[in-house]
Design a protein around this motif. Structure first.
Motif, mmCIF file in Angstrom:
data_model
loop_
_atom_site.group_PDB
_atom_site.id
_atom_site.type_symbol
_atom_site.label_atom_id
_atom_site.label_comp_id
_atom_site.label_asym_id
_atom_site.label_seq_id
_atom_site.Cartn_x
_atom_site.Cartn_y
_atom_site.Cartn_z
ATOM 1 N N PRO A 1 0.829 -1.205 0.000
ATOM 2 C CA PRO A 1 0.000 0.000 0.000
ATOM 3 C C PRO A 1 0.864 1.256 0.000
ATOM 4 O O PRO A 1 1.952 1.282 0.575
ATOM 5 N N ILE A 2 0.392 2.298 -0.637
ATOM 6 C CA ILE A 2 1.149 3.538 -0.763
ATOM 7 C C ILE A 2 1.573 4.071 0.596
ATOM 8 O O ILE A 2 2.688 4.539 0.762
ATOM 9 N N GLY A 3 0.719 3.988 1.576
ATOM 10 C CA GLY A 3 1.041 4.507 2.900
ATOM 11 C C GLY A 3 2.174 3.776 3.591
ATOM 12 O O GLY A 3 2.765 4.274 4.535
ATOM 13 N N GLN A 4 2.500 2.567 3.114
ATOM 14 C CA GLN A 4 3.579 1.788 3.721
ATOM 15 C C GLN A 4 4.873 1.860 2.918
ATOM 16 O O GLN A 4 5.857 1.251 3.284
ATOM 17 N N PHE B 1 10.284 12.503 1.566
ATOM 18 C CA PHE B 1 8.863 12.785 1.362
ATOM 19 C C PHE B 1 8.681 14.183 0.783
ATOM 20 O O PHE B 1 9.601 15.003 0.796
ATOM 21 N N SER B 2 7.480 14.442 0.272
ATOM 22 C CA SER B 2 7.081 15.758 -0.219
ATOM 23 C C SER B 2 5.867 16.220 0.555
ATOM 24 O O SER B 2 5.019 15.407 0.945
ATOM 25 N N VAL C 1 3.453 13.031 1.143
ATOM 26 C CA VAL C 1 3.618 11.779 0.415
ATOM 27 C C VAL C 1 5.053 11.279 0.571
ATOM 28 O O VAL C 1 6.000 12.007 0.295
ATOM 29 N N ARG C 2 5.200 10.035 1.024
ATOM 30 C CA ARG C 2 6.531 9.429 1.118
ATOM 31 C C ARG C 2 7.021 9.086 -0.276
ATOM 32 O O ARG C 2 6.252 8.646 -1.119
ATOM 33 N N HIS C 3 8.321 9.242 -0.489
ATOM 34 C CA HIS C 3 8.927 8.846 -1.768
ATOM 35 C C HIS C 3 9.121 7.341 -1.760
ATOM 36 O O HIS C 3 9.438 6.749 -0.738
#
Length: 94
Positions: A25-28, A73-74, A86-88
């Motif tokens: 998942p994007i969050g991980q 991150f941004s 958002v984490r890279h």
């Protein structure tokens, strides 16, 4: 002849058909040791916690959206508050 070609194609493709698909998942994704800023945090709070960004992009649109890029991150700001962080993606984390 067509049957032989089909058998060859199927037998060559079989190993890939059994490959495992992993979905992260994007969050991980990215560096889990660093929690990016939360929605609603002020610019000042982000500056105090993370310091100056590596790159600051100019505001775009109405309302103005600004992006600050840090190493992992941004952060996206609407006016002076975080709307998203958002984490890279880290390809080494596999």
């Amino acid at each position: 002849m067509k049957g032989i070609v089909l058998c060859i194609v199927v037998s060559l493709a079989a190993p890939w058909a059994l490959a495992e698909l992993r979905i992260t998942p994007i969050g991980q994704q990215g560096n889990p040791a660093i929690d990016p800023p939360a929605r609603g945090d002020s610019r000042l709070a982000v500056l105090e916690r993370f310091g100056l960004p590596d790159e600051e992009h100019p505001a775009v649109g109405t309302p103005p959206i600004t992006r600050w890029d840090y190493r992992t991150f941004s952060v996206y700001f609407e006016n002076d508050h975080v709307v998203s962080a958002v984490r890279h993606h880290d390809t080494r984390a596999r």
